[in-house]
Design a protein around this motif. Structure first.
Motif: not given
Length: 246
Positions: A166-173
């Motif tokens: 939604k916020l277009d944030v880099p994410m590490i799963d």
């Protein structure tokens, strides 16, 4: 031909100006799974501890994670504002909460709505300072059902994934990555990553310990490597500052 002599004081100033360029600071915020541990809790190790050694001298890893904290209690205890005040353009904030947010019986519990609101605050205020937020899903507990790892963070990990999109944030799963590691190692061998000790094995735990949430040195390093892998997969500029980068 004229010769030009540069005073030594000028040369010293120039040398200092090149060597004293501002370091990139990577702030880690979260709970006990990545925090710096007290000596008397050894061999319990947060993944933020070995993570700090992956980078060149241009980067300072500042681990502000604290045992037992949730997105809410971290804010209430005024642990976030000092970080905001220190943030500068080019810094990073790696954000991994969930273990203490998701348990209704804990004082640190936050509802799913509060969890998202708090994470959004961290992201927004990081960006306002020109720094880069990176959301991280909660690292896995060692929980197996019928020989397969089960996701104890299912709802809250998904909230992080949805918010990142939604916020277009880099994410590490990290939830998925750590569960894959547990599956690869299997139920028995995966215990080697966690703080498991027999009675008398370590003076800090004379009665022994069987902790399937917190890591030993090996487990912390493995989880830190997964975070680094995520940084590289995202192609974040931070990846260019690892010790093995040419």
């Amino acid at each position: 031909m004229k010769k030009f002599f540069i005073p030594l004081v000028v040369l010293a100033f120039l040398a200092l100006s090149f060597t004293n360029k501002p370091k990139i600071t990577v702030y880690l915020i979260g709970d006990s799974t990545l925090s710096i541990k007290a000596v008397n809790t050894y061999p319990e190790t947060g993944w933020g501890m070995p993570f700090a050694w992956f980078f060149k001298s241009d980067v300072k890893v500042d681990d502000r994670a604290m045992n037992g904290r949730s997105t809410g209690s971290f804010l209430k205890e005024n642990r976030w504002q000092p970080i905001v005040d220190s943030l500068k353009a080019g810094d990073y904030v790696l954000i991994q909460f969930g273990h203490n947010d998701e348990v209704p019986t804990k004082k640190t519990y936050t509802t799913p709505e509060q969890y998202v609101t708090n994470l959004t605050k961290y992201v927004k205020e990081t960006r306002e300072k020109g720094a880069m937020p990176v959301l991280i899903t909660p690292v896995a507990r060692r929980a197996f059902v019928d020989g397969k790892p089960t996701d104890t963070h299912k709802e809250y990990a998904q909230l992080v994934r949805d918010l990142a999109k939604k916020l277009d944030v880099p994410m590490i799963d990290l939830t998925a990555k750590s569960m894959a590691l547990l599956a690869e190692m299997g139920e028995d061998k995966s215990a080697l990553l966690y703080n498991h000790l027999k009675p008398g094995q370590n003076p800090n735990y004379p009665k022994g310990k069987e902790d399937n949430t917190h890591f030993n040195e090996l487990g912390a390093r493995k989880m830190a490597e997964l975070v680094l892998q995520g940084i590289r997969e995202l192609q974040l500029p931070l990846a260019n500052y690892t010790v093995d980068h040419q």
